[in-house]
Design an enzyme around this catalytic site. Structure first.
Site, PDB file in Angstrom:
ATOM      1  N   CYS A  84      46.179  26.904 -20.788  1.00 26.08           N
ATOM      2  CA  CYS A  84      44.782  26.862 -21.346  1.00 26.08           C
ATOM      3  C   CYS A  84      44.101  28.093 -20.818  1.00 26.08           C
ATOM      4  O   CYS A  84      44.533  28.575 -19.763  1.00 26.08           O
ATOM      5  CB  CYS A  84      43.891  25.831 -21.468  1.00 26.08           C
ATOM      6  SG  CYS A  84      43.435  25.246 -19.983  1.00 26.08           S
ATOM      7  N   CYS A 141      42.837  27.575 -17.225  1.00 23.46           N
ATOM      8  CA  CYS A 141      43.763  27.396 -16.396  1.00 23.46           C
ATOM      9  C   CYS A 141      44.302  29.171 -15.707  1.00 23.46           C
ATOM     10  O   CYS A 141      44.337  29.175 -14.759  1.00 23.46           O
ATOM     11  CB  CYS A 141      45.174  26.948 -16.798  1.00 23.46           C
ATOM     12  SG  CYS A 141      44.600  25.236 -17.583  1.00 23.46           S
TER      13      CYS A 141
END
Lengths: 353, 78
Positions: free
Chosen positions: B10, B13
Protein backbone atom coordinates in the site's frame (compact mmCIF):
# COMPACT_ATOMS: atom_id res chain seq x y z
CA UNK A 1 5.34 15.06 1.69
CA UNK A 2 5.19 17.08 4.85
CA UNK A 3 3.37 14.36 6.79
CA UNK A 4 6.40 12.14 7.00
CA UNK A 5 8.75 14.71 8.43
CA UNK A 6 8.46 15.14 12.17
CA UNK A 7 9.70 18.47 13.46
CA UNK A 8 12.99 18.43 15.27
CA UNK A 9 11.57 20.18 18.33
CA UNK A 10 9.39 17.23 19.36
CA UNK A 11 12.35 14.90 19.73
CA UNK A 12 13.63 15.75 23.23
CA UNK A 13 12.67 12.66 25.22
CA UNK A 14 12.39 13.68 28.86
CA UNK A 15 10.33 16.80 29.19
CA UNK A 16 8.19 16.88 32.35
CA UNK A 17 4.53 15.96 31.93
CA UNK A 18 3.22 19.29 33.31
CA UNK A 19 4.81 21.11 30.38
CA UNK A 20 2.80 19.03 27.95
CA UNK A 21 -0.37 19.45 29.99
CA UNK A 22 0.16 23.21 30.25
CA UNK A 23 0.83 23.56 26.53
CA UNK A 24 -2.18 21.36 25.77
CA UNK A 25 -4.52 23.40 27.99
CA UNK A 26 -3.28 26.66 26.45
CA UNK A 27 -3.78 25.29 22.94
CA UNK A 28 -7.34 24.13 23.69
CA UNK A 29 -8.12 27.50 25.32
CA UNK A 30 -6.90 29.44 22.28
CA UNK A 31 -8.82 27.04 20.04
CA UNK A 32 -12.04 27.65 21.98
CA UNK A 33 -11.69 31.47 21.92
CA UNK A 34 -11.16 31.49 18.17
CA UNK A 35 -13.96 28.96 17.61
CA UNK A 36 -16.42 31.20 19.49
CA UNK A 37 -15.65 34.13 17.19
CA UNK A 38 -16.05 32.35 13.86
CA UNK A 39 -19.67 33.27 13.15
CA UNK A 40 -19.10 36.94 13.96
CA UNK A 41 -15.95 36.98 11.82
CA UNK A 42 -17.72 35.32 8.88
CA UNK A 43 -20.58 37.84 9.10
CA UNK A 44 -18.15 40.76 9.29
CA UNK A 45 -16.17 39.53 6.28
CA UNK A 46 -19.25 38.91 4.16
CA UNK A 47 -21.44 41.87 4.94
CA UNK A 48 -18.96 44.59 5.94
CA UNK A 49 -15.73 43.91 4.05
CA UNK A 50 -17.24 42.37 0.91
CA UNK A 51 -20.35 44.52 1.22
CA UNK A 52 -22.80 41.77 0.25
CA UNK A 53 -26.44 42.21 1.19
CA UNK A 54 -27.81 40.15 4.07
CA UNK A 55 -30.90 39.08 2.18
CA UNK A 56 -29.23 38.18 -1.12
CA UNK A 57 -28.55 34.63 -2.39
CA UNK A 58 -24.85 35.39 -2.81
CA UNK A 59 -24.49 36.93 0.66
CA UNK A 60 -26.21 33.97 2.26
CA UNK A 61 -24.00 31.48 0.39
CA UNK A 62 -20.75 33.32 1.10
CA UNK A 63 -21.47 33.79 4.81
CA UNK A 64 -22.35 30.10 5.10
CA UNK A 65 -19.11 29.09 3.38
CA UNK A 66 -16.88 31.44 5.37
CA UNK A 67 -18.39 30.23 8.65
CA UNK A 68 -18.59 26.50 7.97
CA UNK A 69 -15.14 25.89 6.44
CA UNK A 70 -13.02 27.14 9.37
CA UNK A 71 -15.51 25.74 11.87
CA UNK A 72 -15.43 22.23 10.46
CA UNK A 73 -11.67 22.26 9.92
CA UNK A 74 -11.07 23.40 13.50
CA UNK A 75 -13.36 20.71 14.89
CA UNK A 76 -11.63 18.17 12.69
CA UNK A 77 -8.14 19.02 13.95
CA UNK A 78 -9.26 18.83 17.57
CA UNK A 79 -11.15 15.56 17.28
CA UNK A 80 -8.66 13.75 15.06
CA UNK A 81 -5.90 14.73 17.49
CA UNK A 82 -7.96 13.51 20.46
CA UNK A 83 -8.79 10.22 18.72
CA UNK A 84 -5.11 9.88 17.85
CA UNK A 85 -4.24 10.01 21.57
CA UNK A 86 -6.88 7.34 22.30
CA UNK A 87 -5.67 5.17 19.42
CA UNK A 88 -2.07 5.33 20.58
CA UNK A 89 -3.25 3.15 23.48
CA UNK A 90 -4.76 0.49 21.22
CA UNK A 91 -2.68 -1.66 18.93
CA UNK A 92 -4.20 -4.47 16.86
CA UNK A 93 -2.24 -6.92 19.05
CA UNK A 94 -3.90 -5.54 22.17
CA UNK A 95 -7.35 -5.61 20.56
CA UNK A 96 -6.75 -9.21 19.55
CA UNK A 97 -5.85 -10.13 23.12
CA UNK A 98 -8.99 -8.39 24.38
CA UNK A 99 -11.19 -10.28 21.93
CA UNK A 100 -9.58 -13.71 22.16
CA UNK A 101 -11.75 -16.16 24.05
CA UNK A 102 -14.89 -13.99 23.91
CA UNK A 103 -18.17 -15.64 23.11
CA UNK A 104 -20.45 -14.31 20.44
CA UNK A 105 -22.88 -11.53 21.47
CA UNK A 106 -20.63 -9.88 24.08
CA UNK A 107 -17.77 -10.44 21.66
CA UNK A 108 -19.70 -8.69 18.90
CA UNK A 109 -20.40 -5.64 21.06
CA UNK A 110 -16.79 -5.41 22.23
CA UNK A 111 -15.47 -5.89 18.69
CA UNK A 112 -17.65 -3.07 17.36
CA UNK A 113 -16.43 -0.73 20.13
CA UNK A 114 -12.79 -1.70 19.56
CA UNK A 115 -13.28 -1.16 15.83
CA UNK A 116 -13.74 2.53 16.57
CA UNK A 117 -10.64 3.02 18.74
CA UNK A 118 -8.14 0.66 17.12
CA UNK A 119 -6.00 2.25 14.44
CA UNK A 120 -7.09 0.68 11.19
CA UNK A 121 -6.41 1.20 7.54
CA UNK A 122 -8.13 -0.95 4.96
CA UNK A 123 -4.72 -1.98 3.60
CA UNK A 124 -4.06 -3.99 6.77
CA UNK A 125 -7.52 -5.59 6.79
CA UNK A 126 -6.08 -8.90 5.55
CA UNK A 127 -3.30 -9.43 8.12
CA UNK A 128 -5.71 -8.28 10.80
CA UNK A 129 -8.40 -10.70 9.69
CA UNK A 130 -5.98 -13.62 9.68
CA UNK A 131 -4.56 -12.60 13.03
CA UNK A 132 -8.04 -12.58 14.56
CA UNK A 133 -9.04 -15.91 13.03
CA UNK A 134 -5.80 -17.51 14.16
CA UNK A 135 -6.42 -16.34 17.74
CA UNK A 136 -9.69 -18.28 17.67
CA UNK A 137 -11.89 -15.19 17.57
CA UNK A 138 -15.22 -16.24 15.98
CA UNK A 139 -15.81 -15.15 12.38
CA UNK A 140 -18.87 -13.06 13.27
CA UNK A 141 -16.96 -11.19 15.99
CA UNK A 142 -14.10 -10.50 13.59
CA UNK A 143 -16.57 -9.12 11.05
CA UNK A 144 -18.20 -6.88 13.67
CA UNK A 145 -14.77 -5.32 14.04
CA UNK A 146 -14.27 -4.99 10.29
CA UNK A 147 -17.70 -3.39 9.82
CA UNK A 148 -17.34 -0.87 12.67
CA UNK A 149 -13.82 0.24 11.76
CA UNK A 150 -14.76 2.06 8.53
CA UNK A 151 -18.44 2.72 9.36
CA UNK A 152 -17.97 4.69 12.57
CA UNK A 153 -15.65 7.28 11.18
CA UNK A 154 -14.29 10.15 13.26
CA UNK A 155 -14.37 12.56 10.32
CA UNK A 156 -18.05 11.81 9.70
CA UNK A 157 -18.74 12.16 13.41
CA UNK A 158 -17.13 15.62 13.52
CA UNK A 159 -18.95 16.79 10.42
CA UNK A 160 -22.31 15.58 11.68
CA UNK A 161 -21.69 17.26 15.03
CA UNK A 162 -20.58 20.49 13.39
CA UNK A 163 -23.40 20.65 10.84
CA UNK A 164 -26.33 18.96 12.63
CA UNK A 165 -25.51 19.04 16.33
CA UNK A 166 -24.84 16.49 19.05
CA UNK A 167 -28.08 14.53 18.72
CA UNK A 168 -27.53 13.47 15.12
CA UNK A 169 -23.84 12.73 15.79
CA UNK A 170 -24.77 10.46 18.71
CA UNK A 171 -27.49 8.74 16.69
CA UNK A 172 -24.94 8.03 13.98
CA UNK A 173 -22.44 6.67 16.51
CA UNK A 174 -25.07 4.53 18.24
CA UNK A 175 -26.68 3.09 15.12
CA UNK A 176 -23.28 2.52 13.48
CA UNK A 177 -22.19 0.43 16.47
CA UNK A 178 -25.54 -1.35 16.49
CA UNK A 179 -25.32 -2.30 12.81
CA UNK A 180 -21.74 -3.58 13.25
CA UNK A 181 -22.72 -5.62 16.31
CA UNK A 182 -25.88 -7.14 14.87
CA UNK A 183 -24.54 -7.72 11.34
CA UNK A 184 -21.50 -9.55 12.74
CA UNK A 185 -23.74 -11.60 15.02
CA UNK A 186 -26.08 -12.53 12.15
CA UNK A 187 -23.17 -13.65 9.96
CA UNK A 188 -21.87 -15.68 12.91
CA UNK A 189 -25.27 -17.42 13.16
CA UNK A 190 -25.07 -18.34 9.47
CA UNK A 191 -21.96 -20.48 10.15
CA UNK A 192 -20.03 -19.48 7.08
CA UNK A 193 -16.58 -20.53 8.29
CA UNK A 194 -16.09 -22.74 5.25
CA UNK A 195 -16.45 -19.68 3.01
CA UNK A 196 -13.18 -18.36 4.33
CA UNK A 197 -10.28 -19.19 2.01
CA UNK A 198 -8.64 -22.43 3.22
CA UNK A 199 -5.09 -21.09 3.33
CA UNK A 200 -6.12 -18.65 6.06
CA UNK A 201 -6.50 -21.50 8.53
CA UNK A 202 -3.03 -22.85 7.82
CA UNK A 203 -1.15 -19.61 8.42
CA UNK A 204 0.94 -19.62 11.55
CA UNK A 205 1.57 -16.33 13.22
CA UNK A 206 4.91 -15.68 14.84
CA UNK A 207 5.32 -14.38 18.36
CA UNK A 208 5.35 -10.61 18.24
CA UNK A 209 8.91 -9.62 18.88
CA UNK A 210 10.30 -6.29 19.95
CA UNK A 211 8.60 -3.45 21.76
CA UNK A 212 6.44 -2.07 18.95
CA UNK A 213 3.48 -1.33 21.19
CA UNK A 214 5.05 0.86 23.84
CA UNK A 215 4.96 4.63 23.52
CA UNK A 216 6.00 7.42 25.87
CA UNK A 217 3.75 10.43 26.46
CA UNK A 218 5.74 12.52 23.99
CA UNK A 219 5.51 9.77 21.39
CA UNK A 220 1.73 9.61 21.84
CA UNK A 221 1.47 13.35 21.22
CA UNK A 222 3.64 13.03 18.15
CA UNK A 223 1.59 10.07 16.95
CA UNK A 224 -1.64 12.06 17.38
CA UNK A 225 -0.16 15.14 15.71
CA UNK A 226 0.99 13.01 12.80
CA UNK A 227 -2.50 11.49 12.50
CA UNK A 228 -4.14 14.93 12.62
CA UNK A 229 -1.78 16.29 9.97
CA UNK A 230 -2.20 13.24 7.73
CA UNK A 231 -6.00 13.06 7.95
CA UNK A 232 -6.77 16.76 7.83
CA UNK A 233 -4.17 17.18 5.08
CA UNK A 234 -5.94 14.50 3.08
CA UNK A 235 -9.57 15.51 3.60
CA UNK A 236 -9.54 19.33 3.64
CA UNK A 237 -10.07 19.73 -0.13
CA UNK A 238 -13.15 17.48 0.14
CA UNK A 239 -14.44 19.49 3.08
CA UNK A 240 -14.00 22.77 1.23
CA UNK A 241 -15.53 21.42 -1.98
CA UNK A 242 -18.39 19.76 -0.08
CA UNK A 243 -19.18 22.93 1.85
CA UNK A 244 -18.97 25.00 -1.35
CA UNK A 245 -21.64 22.78 -2.92
CA UNK A 246 -23.59 22.96 0.32
CA UNK A 247 -23.27 26.75 0.36
CA UNK A 248 -24.57 26.97 -3.19
CA UNK A 249 -27.60 24.89 -2.33
CA UNK A 250 -28.02 26.83 0.93
CA UNK A 251 -28.23 30.14 -0.88
CA UNK A 252 -29.98 29.25 -4.13
CA UNK A 253 -32.10 26.10 -4.09
CA UNK A 254 -35.67 26.74 -2.95
CA UNK A 255 -36.82 25.30 0.38
CA UNK A 256 -38.58 21.97 0.12
CA UNK A 257 -37.19 21.27 -3.35
CA UNK A 258 -36.34 17.69 -2.44
CA UNK A 259 -39.20 17.03 -0.06
CA UNK A 260 -41.20 15.06 -2.61
CA UNK A 261 -38.42 12.75 -3.83
CA UNK A 262 -36.26 12.42 -0.71
CA UNK A 263 -38.74 13.33 2.00
CA UNK A 264 -40.26 11.17 4.72
CA UNK A 265 -43.30 10.29 2.64
CA UNK A 266 -41.29 8.44 0.01
CA UNK A 267 -40.49 5.07 1.65
CA UNK A 268 -38.63 3.83 -1.42
CA UNK A 269 -36.10 6.66 -1.22
CA UNK A 270 -34.18 4.82 1.56
CA UNK A 271 -33.44 1.63 -0.44
CA UNK A 272 -32.72 3.82 -3.47
CA UNK A 273 -30.22 5.85 -1.42
CA UNK A 274 -28.51 2.65 -0.15
CA UNK A 275 -28.32 1.12 -3.63
CA UNK A 276 -26.87 4.35 -4.96
CA UNK A 277 -24.39 4.64 -2.10
CA UNK A 278 -22.84 1.14 -2.08
CA UNK A 279 -20.89 1.37 -5.36
CA UNK A 280 -19.92 4.97 -4.64
CA UNK A 281 -16.61 5.47 -2.97
CA UNK A 282 -15.96 8.72 -1.25
CA UNK A 283 -14.71 9.72 2.11
CA UNK A 284 -16.98 11.06 4.83
CA UNK A 285 -15.53 14.53 4.53
CA UNK A 286 -16.85 15.07 1.04
CA UNK A 287 -20.24 13.53 1.55
CA UNK A 288 -21.51 15.07 4.80
CA UNK A 289 -21.72 18.73 3.70
CA UNK A 290 -23.68 17.67 0.62
CA UNK A 291 -25.98 15.59 2.81
CA UNK A 292 -26.53 18.62 5.02
CA UNK A 293 -27.57 20.73 2.09
CA UNK A 294 -29.95 17.99 0.91
CA UNK A 295 -31.60 17.84 4.32
CA UNK A 296 -31.98 21.59 4.50
CA UNK A 297 -33.97 21.46 1.32
CA UNK A 298 -36.39 18.81 2.50
CA UNK A 299 -34.67 15.43 2.23
CA UNK A 300 -35.43 13.22 5.25
CA UNK A 301 -32.60 12.72 7.75
CA UNK A 302 -32.87 8.92 7.69
CA UNK A 303 -32.61 8.81 3.92
CA UNK A 304 -29.58 11.10 3.93
CA UNK A 305 -27.83 9.17 6.74
CA UNK A 306 -28.48 5.83 5.03
CA UNK A 307 -26.90 7.21 1.89
CA UNK A 308 -23.85 8.40 3.79
CA UNK A 309 -23.40 5.13 5.69
CA UNK A 310 -23.69 3.10 2.49
CA UNK A 311 -21.03 5.25 0.85
CA UNK A 312 -18.47 5.00 3.65
CA UNK A 313 -19.13 1.56 5.16
CA UNK A 314 -19.40 -0.53 2.02
CA UNK A 315 -16.84 0.21 -0.62
CA UNK A 316 -15.68 -1.73 -3.63
CA UNK A 317 -11.93 -1.38 -2.89
CA UNK A 318 -12.40 -2.89 0.58
CA UNK A 319 -14.40 -5.80 -0.89
CA UNK A 320 -11.57 -6.46 -3.33
CA UNK A 321 -9.04 -6.52 -0.50
CA UNK A 322 -11.22 -8.84 1.59
CA UNK A 323 -11.72 -11.15 -1.38
CA UNK A 324 -8.21 -12.45 -0.72
CA UNK A 325 -9.40 -14.08 2.49
CA UNK A 326 -13.17 -14.45 1.99
CA UNK A 327 -14.93 -16.38 -0.74
CA UNK A 328 -17.54 -14.71 -2.94
CA UNK A 329 -20.54 -16.06 -1.04
CA UNK A 330 -19.30 -14.64 2.24
CA UNK A 331 -18.45 -11.26 0.71
CA UNK A 332 -21.94 -11.08 -0.82
CA UNK A 333 -23.55 -12.03 2.50
CA UNK A 334 -21.40 -9.48 4.30
CA UNK A 335 -22.49 -6.70 1.92
CA UNK A 336 -26.14 -7.78 1.99
CA UNK A 337 -26.36 -7.97 5.80
CA UNK A 338 -24.68 -4.58 6.30
CA UNK A 339 -26.81 -2.97 3.58
CA UNK A 340 -29.96 -4.35 5.23
CA UNK A 341 -28.86 -2.91 8.56
CA UNK A 342 -28.32 0.52 6.99
CA UNK A 343 -31.72 0.29 5.31
CA UNK A 344 -33.48 -0.44 8.61
CA UNK A 345 -31.65 2.41 10.32
CA UNK A 346 -32.71 4.78 7.53
CA UNK A 347 -36.36 3.83 7.92
CA UNK A 348 -36.12 4.01 11.71
CA UNK A 349 -34.73 7.56 11.59
CA UNK A 350 -37.44 8.66 9.19
CA UNK A 351 -40.07 7.16 11.46
CA UNK A 352 -38.74 8.57 14.73
CA UNK A 353 -37.53 12.04 13.80
CA UNK B 1 22.41 -4.86 9.91
CA UNK B 2 19.35 -5.95 8.03
CA UNK B 3 16.32 -3.66 7.85
CA UNK B 4 13.04 -5.10 6.61
CA UNK B 5 9.91 -3.18 5.62
CA UNK B 6 6.77 -5.28 6.08
CA UNK B 7 3.78 -4.31 3.99
CA UNK B 8 1.50 -5.61 1.29
CA UNK B 9 2.30 -2.81 -1.10
CA UNK B 10 0.00 0.00 0.00
CA UNK B 11 0.98 3.66 -0.28
CA UNK B 12 2.09 3.90 3.36
CA UNK B 13 4.32 0.86 2.97
CA UNK B 14 6.07 2.33 -0.05
CA UNK B 15 6.52 5.61 1.79
CA UNK B 16 8.03 3.82 4.79
CA UNK B 17 10.48 2.05 2.48
CA UNK B 18 11.49 5.38 0.94
CA UNK B 19 11.91 6.94 4.40
CA UNK B 20 14.05 4.01 5.57
CA UNK B 21 16.18 4.28 2.45
CA UNK B 22 16.62 7.98 3.08
CA UNK B 23 17.49 7.42 6.75
CA UNK B 24 20.11 4.76 5.98
CA UNK B 25 21.76 6.87 3.29
CA UNK B 26 21.68 10.07 5.34
CA UNK B 27 23.25 8.34 8.34
CA UNK B 28 25.76 6.49 6.16
CA UNK B 29 24.87 3.15 7.73
CA UNK B 30 25.99 -0.19 6.42
CA UNK B 31 22.51 -1.69 6.30
CA UNK B 32 20.70 -3.95 3.90
CA UNK B 33 17.15 -2.79 3.16
CA UNK B 34 14.56 -5.33 2.10
CA UNK B 35 10.84 -5.41 1.37
CA UNK B 36 8.68 -8.19 2.80
CA UNK B 37 5.44 -8.27 0.84
CA UNK B 38 4.06 -11.79 1.19
CA UNK B 39 1.25 -11.89 3.71
CA UNK B 40 2.38 -15.21 5.21
CA UNK B 41 5.87 -13.85 5.83
CA UNK B 42 4.52 -10.65 7.37
CA UNK B 43 2.33 -12.68 9.72
CA UNK B 44 5.31 -14.85 10.64
CA UNK B 45 6.74 -11.72 12.28
CA UNK B 46 3.60 -11.53 14.43
CA UNK B 47 2.63 -8.28 12.72
CA UNK B 48 -1.05 -7.47 12.10
CA UNK B 49 -0.80 -3.78 11.30
CA UNK B 50 1.20 -2.66 8.31
CA UNK B 51 3.47 -0.95 7.53
CA UNK B 52 5.99 -2.40 9.96
CA UNK B 53 9.74 -2.13 10.32
CA UNK B 54 12.03 -4.90 11.57
CA UNK B 55 15.73 -4.75 12.35
CA UNK B 56 17.67 -8.02 12.26
CA UNK B 57 14.42 -9.99 12.45
CA UNK B 58 13.00 -8.02 15.40
CA UNK B 59 9.90 -5.85 14.88
CA UNK B 60 10.60 -2.29 16.01
CA UNK B 61 7.43 -0.57 14.84
CA UNK B 62 4.08 -1.68 13.43
CA UNK B 63 1.10 0.19 12.03
CA UNK B 64 2.91 3.51 11.82
CA UNK B 65 4.46 5.49 9.04
CA UNK B 66 7.76 6.49 10.63
CA UNK B 67 9.66 9.56 9.52
CA UNK B 68 13.27 9.26 8.40
CA UNK B 69 14.37 10.85 11.69
CA UNK B 70 12.42 8.31 13.72
CA UNK B 71 13.97 5.49 11.71
CA UNK B 72 17.44 6.91 12.31
CA UNK B 73 16.76 6.85 16.04
CA UNK B 74 15.55 3.24 15.86
CA UNK B 75 18.71 2.30 13.98
CA UNK B 76 20.77 4.05 16.64
CA UNK B 77 22.21 6.63 14.27
CA UNK B 78 20.77 9.92 15.52
Amino acid sequence: MSITRSEGCAVAPARPAWQYLGAGAAAVGAWWLLYQQLEVLAGYLTYELLGLGRETHLGSSVAFFLFEVPKVLMLLVLVVFGIGIVRSHFTPERTRRLLAGRREATGNVLAALLGVVTPFCSCSAVPLFIGFVEAGIPLGVTLSFLIAAPMVNEVALVLLFGLFGARVALLYLGTGLLIATVAGWVIGRLHMERHVEEWVYSVRIGEASGESGFMTGAERLRYAAQAARAIVGKVWPFVVAGIAVGAGIHGYAPEGLLASIMGKGAWWSVPAAVLLGVPMYSNAAGIVPVVQALIEKGAALGTALAFMMAVIALSLPEMVILRRVLKGRLIATFAAVVATGILLVGWLFNLLL
Amino acid sequence: MKVQILGTGCAKCRQLYANADQAIKAAGLDAELEKVEKIQEILAFGVMATPALAVDGKVKSAGRLLSADEIKRILGAA
